[in-house]
Design an enzyme around this catalytic site. Sequence first.
Site, short mmCIF file in Angstrom:
data_model
loop_
_atom_site.label_atom_id
_atom_site.label_comp_id
_atom_site.label_asym_id
_atom_site.label_seq_id
_atom_site.Cartn_x
_atom_site.Cartn_y
_atom_site.Cartn_z
N CYS A 81 0.85 -1.20 0.00
CA CYS A 81 0.00 0.00 0.00
C CYS A 81 0.88 1.24 0.00
O CYS A 81 1.89 1.31 0.71
CB CYS A 81 -0.89 -0.02 1.24
SG CYS A 81 -1.80 1.51 1.55
N CYS A 84 0.18 3.48 3.76
CA CYS A 84 0.76 3.11 5.06
C CYS A 84 2.16 2.55 4.97
O CYS A 84 2.80 2.29 5.99
CB CYS A 84 -0.16 2.12 5.78
SG CYS A 84 -0.32 0.51 4.96
#
Length: 365
Positions: A81, A84
């Site tokens: 991702c 994050c």
Amino acid sequence: MTHMAPIPDLHHPVLLDALDAARWEAVLARDPQPACGPFLYAVTTQGVFCRPGCPARPPLRRNARFYADAAAAEAAGFRACKRCDPKGERAGLHAAAIQAACDLIERSETIPSLAALADRAGYARHHFLRLFKEITGVTPRSFAESVRARRLQAALQAGDRVAEAVAGAGYGSESRVYEAPGRVLGMTPGAARRGGAGETIRTATAESPLGPLMVGATASGVCFIGFAEDVAALEGDLRHRFPQARIEPAPAALAGTIRQVVAFLEEPKAALALPLDLRGTAFQRRVWEALQAIPFGETRSYGEMAVAIGAPRAVRAVARACAQNHVSLAVPCHRVVGKDGDLTGYRWGVPRKRALLAKERAAKG
């Protein structure tokens, strides 16, 4: 014949269901340090994997998959991702950029401007400022001020004249230092040059449940609390910080103070409220204040402490500030533990830290 208890099968469906349920609760709570242990989750509809504290909207439960680490998630075909940063690649780049900025500040004779630091790092000013505060716990200006104060203190301890030390540290004039000596050095430049000469530190000793105890106090308040070593070693600790100060036994004057500390060690019931003479940097003071805010009978991790002072990435700096606390118990650094609950290093020994925490938990009921 002795029969050993069977070793639980960690791959048993029932155990796996319980672990997955705990992980799912952590995802919903966006808990960056879940009690069930570290893990990553993947979202099948998006093809990405995330940390449990990811700010993105949680997926539907049926679309979530759990993995022990990034390698396992990537092997299953998921990519990291971008929000994050579960592999820590972006965080590593940010940390390197901020370290380079810190190095530049250390080398500079004057304080670099925020614009100059941000441009050199390749970030917009507001983004650079946010990253710097997250990683170091302070603003670039505060960091630079601490560098100047350290240079000043080193020069004064080396015996330089005040005017020369002030100029060499990068201050434009002595008035800049004398306007707020407590904020810069914790004392006046003259006192720092003299290693505490001219100051009187009164001391008192006693026996406590955790061994010999010593309390030291200036006219402003308690500046030292130490225990668990012989009196000579405790006085050596105090003299190391104030090498030229006059150390004067004053058992009668400090009788009430030392009774409070002994009583706390015997049966802790509440915070140890004493007038304190805390001398440290702005960042250290923020950490020490946060330590005093930890509720009686509870603990916090270093990561939680970093979040509490608004600097979630400054975990190491928080740990250093805890270690530099000279008034144990009154500033309860024993209430800080590792993120997995382990009792990490403690100036007076891990067994004593364990005993303090056990007594506080028992007293809280």
